[in-house]
Write a protein that holds these residues in place. Sequence first.
Motif, PDB file in Angstrom:
ATOM      1  N   ILE A 138      72.972  76.832  31.145  1.00  0.00           N
ATOM      2  CA  ILE A 138      72.688  77.611  29.942  1.00  0.00           C
ATOM      3  C   ILE A 138      73.892  78.488  29.639  1.00  0.00           C
ATOM      4  N   LEU A 188      65.248  74.967  26.023  1.00  0.00           N
ATOM      5  CA  LEU A 188      65.406  74.969  27.477  1.00  0.00           C
ATOM      6  C   LEU A 188      64.301  74.158  28.140  1.00  0.00           C
ATOM      7  N   ILE A 233      71.245  79.737  24.497  1.00  0.00           N
ATOM      8  CA  ILE A 233      70.129  80.659  24.341  1.00  0.00           C
ATOM      9  C   ILE A 233      70.632  81.989  23.793  1.00  0.00           C
ATOM     10  N   ALA A 251      65.911  82.087  32.569  1.00  0.00           N
ATOM     11  CA  ALA A 251      66.232  80.664  32.463  1.00  0.00           C
ATOM     12  C   ALA A 251      66.330  80.029  33.843  1.00  0.00           C
TER      13      ALA A 251
END
Length: 245
Positions: free
Chosen positions: A46, A24, A7, A61
């Motif tokens: 992540i 995601l 990300i 996230a």
Amino acid sequence: MKILVCIKQVGDEGEMNLFDAHALEEAILLKEQFSAAMMEPVSVDIVTAGSSGVKKIIRRAFGMGADRGYHIVKEDSGYDSSFVTASMLAAVAGKIPYDLILAGIMSEDMMAGQTGPMLAQILGMPCATGVIKTTLPTTDNIMQVEREMENGFRDCIAIRLPAVLTIQAGINNPRYPCLSNMLSANQKQIITFAQADLFPTPVRARESFAGMQDPEKTRSGRLLEGSLSDKAEQLFSFLRKKDLI
């Protein structure tokens, strides 16, 4: 099954890159589908690179359902080399045997679309770009995916895991972080890496930033004024002069 999602923080407000949010969400959906099928447990990690401000999107996230976060600490240089970024991501991704690595097809700021394929090349993994549909992998680690092509066509392929997929917008609707996850997000550990720890000798970019400029204005608009009939007459006259009617 272990999934890693790459990300990036973008924009003046420091939000998660839209395409990465879709990546995601797809990882979390795969995790939920595995759980529903009572298959092996799935973890979603992540990884992101940036200054201390990126912890904001790492926490988001977590709120969406990610299990663990990695932060590669680097200062903002104004230009992100796709190769350097891919090299940093690969250094972290190579520490754990991930079965699947997802990333957005591009970032909203640079829009290069290079980091995902470069990451796959560095790791020696197969790669599919512009993915708009995924399925659960089979017992022999084959995943069916569909890629968006030009003119509305789709490319349906079977890819063997481990692999890297870059995700196109529209594949899903990224969820809002749920309250329970957000409350526990601050309790989750963010594992940090310094660039110097990953690369004692700095990675050199293989591309350079020559400059940026706004496109030149080549067209102008015309505002129609007056009553509805006046506007209609002006529009008709304009279209006649342009040989459009």
